[in-house]
Design a protein around this motif. Structure first.
Motif, PDB file in Angstrom:
ATOM      1  N   VAL A  28      -5.593   2.873  22.243  1.00 21.93           N
ATOM      2  CA  VAL A  28      -4.894   3.818  21.392  1.00 21.93           C
ATOM      3  C   VAL A  28      -3.875   3.052  20.572  1.00 21.93           C
ATOM      4  O   VAL A  28      -2.966   2.440  21.119  1.00 21.93           O
ATOM      5  N   LEU A  29      -4.040   3.053  19.282  1.00 23.31           N
ATOM      6  CA  LEU A  29      -3.144   2.344  18.382  1.00 23.31           C
ATOM      7  C   LEU A  29      -2.566   3.333  17.388  1.00 23.31           C
ATOM      8  O   LEU A  29      -3.199   4.315  17.024  1.00 23.31           O
ATOM      9  N   THR A  30      -1.367   3.060  16.936  1.00 22.36           N
ATOM     10  CA  THR A  30      -0.762   3.919  15.927  1.00 22.36           C
ATOM     11  C   THR A  30      -1.512   3.782  14.626  1.00 22.36           C
ATOM     12  O   THR A  30      -1.747   2.688  14.148  1.00 22.36           O
ATOM     13  N   ALA A  31      -1.944   4.867  14.037  1.00 24.07           N
ATOM     14  CA  ALA A  31      -2.713   4.819  12.797  1.00 24.07           C
ATOM     15  C   ALA A  31      -1.796   4.469  11.647  1.00 24.07           C
ATOM     16  O   ALA A  31      -0.690   4.984  11.525  1.00 24.07           O
ATOM     17  N   VAL A  32      -2.286   3.582  10.789  1.00 24.45           N
ATOM     18  CA  VAL A  32      -1.557   3.226   9.580  1.00 24.45           C
ATOM     19  C   VAL A  32      -2.204   3.975   8.446  1.00 24.45           C
ATOM     20  O   VAL A  32      -3.333   3.683   8.070  1.00 24.45           O
ATOM     21  N   ILE A  33      -1.541   4.958   7.930  1.00 21.36           N
ATOM     22  CA  ILE A  33      -2.136   5.864   6.953  1.00 21.36           C
ATOM     23  C   ILE A  33      -1.297   5.835   5.683  1.00 21.36           C
ATOM     24  O   ILE A  33      -0.091   6.091   5.720  1.00 21.36           O
ATOM     25  N   LEU A  34      -1.921   5.509   4.569  1.00 15.09           N
ATOM     26  CA  LEU A  34      -1.245   5.524   3.294  1.00 15.09           C
ATOM     27  C   LEU A  34      -1.612   6.826   2.609  1.00 15.09           C
ATOM     28  O   LEU A  34      -2.767   7.049   2.251  1.00 15.09           O
ATOM     29  N   LEU A  35      -0.659   7.685   2.428  1.00 19.54           N
ATOM     30  CA  LEU A  35      -0.932   9.008   1.898  1.00 19.54           C
ATOM     31  C   LEU A  35      -0.737   9.004   0.388  1.00 19.54           C
ATOM     32  O   LEU A  35       0.326   8.637  -0.108  1.00 19.54           O
ATOM     33  N   ALA A  36      -1.784   9.402  -0.337  1.00 18.91           N
ATOM     34  CA  ALA A  36      -1.646   9.520  -1.769  1.00 18.91           C
ATOM     35  C   ALA A  36      -0.773  10.712  -2.090  1.00 18.91           C
ATOM     36  O   ALA A  36      -0.738  11.694  -1.342  1.00 18.91           O
ATOM     37  N   PRO A  37      -0.003  10.676  -3.200  1.00 17.70           N
ATOM     38  CA  PRO A  37       0.925  11.763  -3.497  1.00 17.70           C
ATOM     39  C   PRO A  37       0.205  13.070  -3.773  1.00 17.70           C
ATOM     40  O   PRO A  37      -0.940  13.089  -4.188  1.00 17.70           O
ATOM     41  N   GLY A  61      -4.460  -4.761  12.260  1.00 18.48           N
ATOM     42  CA  GLY A  61      -4.440  -4.609  13.700  1.00 18.48           C
ATOM     43  C   GLY A  61      -5.798  -4.553  14.357  1.00 18.48           C
ATOM     44  O   GLY A  61      -5.896  -4.407  15.575  1.00 18.48           O
ATOM     45  N   PHE A  62      -6.879  -4.685  13.569  1.00 15.32           N
ATOM     46  CA  PHE A  62      -8.217  -4.693  14.144  1.00 15.32           C
ATOM     47  C   PHE A  62      -8.516  -6.114  14.602  1.00 15.32           C
ATOM     48  O   PHE A  62      -8.614  -7.037  13.803  1.00 15.32           O
TER      49      PHE A  62
END
Length: 572
Positions: free
Chosen positions: A11-20, A201-202
């Motif tokens: 379980v890893l913290t997801a790195v999510i780039l959210l578009a505006p 992180g992969f």
């Protein structure tokens, strides 16, 4: 002779780039989620893909969702643990342009609310530029919006691969770097585009099993990152959970009892109605009494003395069903490889056939790809000289766990030997004898994801390799060389449909190996006598059921029938 083609929970913290401008999807539950991509999405028959872990997370979170797509299959067979929603749109070996060619049709049929898009890995392997791939991904987004203007796009920065095997990291990095700008340019309040970082992180050393594809740990990482990106659009909090407990327990759902009750008394009279409604579950040992009425084609009647005919292997029963004519009907020879030690479930064993002793008869064997748990015993060939009472006449080591076997008479001495095709990098290792030791030849032919085949393409008395490239328009790439070299194909022909299984054989006995495809969805086999020709198959027929694997060989000396039953014509 020919080849058979072939969750430690992290379980890893997801790195999510959210578009505006992101908004929750306007659709009502259950939300239709389309997993879209290549082999990372589809997975092979020994791996569940991230989709199973993601489904478990969504189920445990009590979200009302369904996966959608045109297929449920995995590469080379079904999912090892089919206990989740299997629908998806993952296609092994596909580039972005190949997905673009079909996305409108897929989306129209599935009507997805949310699309999980992991696309572009094959483009980087196959020399496509980052800019051209990004352009095609943008067009895929546009096509999805034509079908559903409110569709939510979760767009992955693709996972890494082993650069020591595939030195294309500069292209991967360049492609991933362009994705945030694409998302920014494409996102809208009506149809948001969300970037999901699958790269950072992969750990390639621990999360990949063959240099490209994720193992259980890698699948779990991908699933958790998709989950974190998904749940804001499902009305939840964007915090990934710690409850993914998927384990690597192959349940082998097709048990060996599937055909045990088919005693197949010869009351079946397979008439030549030539329709695909023949489900061809007729794989028993009885001899068929046929009354075909189909008029034979020219290629069916111009049969030489010893043509090669179809055989199938059924994993659910660990049994070969061999037929002495290329026609619909019962098996003439049925034999189990349990006594030979073949175990497709625990050791990933795959069938091979060849003339190992030069007597003119092709006999059976298997190639062991390694124990599911730890790859122990990988690269083992076990071959028999008998189709009646198989025993281990030859046993030797060649290859690695990810390899698939090749069979051919490489030196023209009248006996078959073996080789392996490494689908992760296109390497081919060929031996001229049935003993443990180094390969006699190392060749490079094909791309990652290809399927290795072999045959005598030019009628010179010697077999040589080839590859079959799955895709929207599957292609055979064939070479007449056996050498320590990198080779280009001498012949390149299109034949078959997506999802077909390739195999080879001298179908008319003219000394030249032809090509064939087995359509697992309906059991129809399509054969072409000339491996370099284009157009229709020379003849086709129904034999086998979904999940079988096909190959060609001379099983015993017989006189070919004067007529065969013809299935619907296929045009590539």
């Amino acid at each position: 002779m020919r080849n058979w083609r072939w969750l430690v929970a992290v379980v890893l913290t997801a790195v999510i780039l959210l578009a505006p401008g992101r908004q929750a999807t306007k659709a009502a539950p259950p939300y239709k989620i389309m997993p879209l991509g290549d082999s990372i999405t589809q997975a092979d028959s020994e791996h569940n893909s991230y989709r199973r872990v993601l489904w478990q997370l969504l189920t445990q979170g009590s979200y009302s969702v369904e996966f959608v797509g045109s297929t449920q299959s995995h590469y080379f067979g079904p999912a090892p643990n089919p206990d989740f929603d299997l629908d998806h749109e993952g296609h092994w070996g596909y580039r972005a342009d190949q997905i673009l060619a079909s996305i409108s049709t897929w989306a129209m049929a599935a009507q997805p609310d949310i699309v999980l898009m992991h696309v572009g890995s094959n483009d980087t392997f196959q020399g496509e530029t980052a800019s051209s791939t990004i352009s095609e991904v943008g067009q895929i987004i546009d096509a999805l919006r034509v079908v559903n203007p409110n569709v939510v796009i979760l767009l992955a920065q693709v996972m890494p691969h082993d650069a020591t095997i595939y030195p294309s990291f500069p292209t991967v990095n360049a492609y991933n770097a362009l994705i945030p700008d694409l998302a920014t340019s494409k996102t809208s309040a009506q149809s948001p585009v969300v970037v999901v970082d699958m790269f950072s992180g992969f750990d390639v050393a621990t999360m990949i099993y063959d240099g490209i594809h994720p193992n259980l740990s890698g699948e779990t990482l991908l699933a958790n990152r998709w989950y974190a990106a998904l749940i804001p659009f499902l009305g939840g909090s964007p915090t990934p959970t710690n409850t993914a407990t998927a384990t690597n327990t192959l349940t082998a759902t097709p048990t060996a009892t599937a055909t045990a009750t088919e005693t197949a008394t010869p009351t079946l009279t397979a008439t030549a109605t030539a329709s695909a409604t023949h489900t061809a579950t007729n794989t028993p040992t009885a001899t068929l009494t046929m009354t075909p009425s189909a008029t034979p084609t020219a290629s069916a009647t111009a049969v030489a003395l010893r043509p090669e005919t179809i055989g199938i292997y059924r994993p659910s029963t660990n049994t070969f069903y061999l037929r002495n004519s290329n026609s619909t009907g019962f098996a003439d020879i049925t034999l189990s490889l349990v006594s030979l030690g073949m175990d497709p479930v625990n050791f990933r064993d795959v069938p091979v056939v060849g003339d190992w002793n030069g007597d003119g008869i092709d006999t059976v064997g298997f190639y062991r790809r390694g124990r599911v748990s730890d790859n122990a015993g990988a690269g083992l060939f076990v071959l028999s000289n008998s189709n009646i009472s198989p025993q281990a006449d030859y046993s030797f080591i060649l290859g690695n766990p990810s390899d698939t076997p090749l069979v051919g008479d490489w030196d023209g001495n009248g006996t078959d030997s073996v080789g392996v095709f490494r689908p992760t990098n296109g390497l081919i290792y060929i031996k001229n004898n049935l003993t443990t030791g180094f390969a006699d030849f190392t060749m490079v032919l094909g791309n990652p994801g290809d399927i290795g085949i072999a045959g005598d393409w030019d009628n010179d008395g010697k077999d040589s390799p080839g590859v079959y490239r799955p895709g929207a328009a599957p292609q055979f790439y064939l070479t007449n060389q056996v050498c320590n070299c990198v080779v280009a194909s001498d012949y390149n022909v299109t034949f078959g449909d997506p999802g077909d299984q390739p195999f080879t054989g001298d179908w008319n006995g003219d000394g030249r190996t032809g090509i064939g495809v087995y359509r697992t969805s309906n059991g129809i086999t399509y054969l072409r006598n000339d491996p370099t020709s284009t157009g229709f198959s020379d003849f086709n027929f129904v034999y086998g059921v979904n999940g079988d694997f096909a190959f060609g060989g001379v099983w015993q000396v017989t006189t070919p029938p004067s007529q065969i039953e013809i299935a619907p014509s296929f045009q590539p």
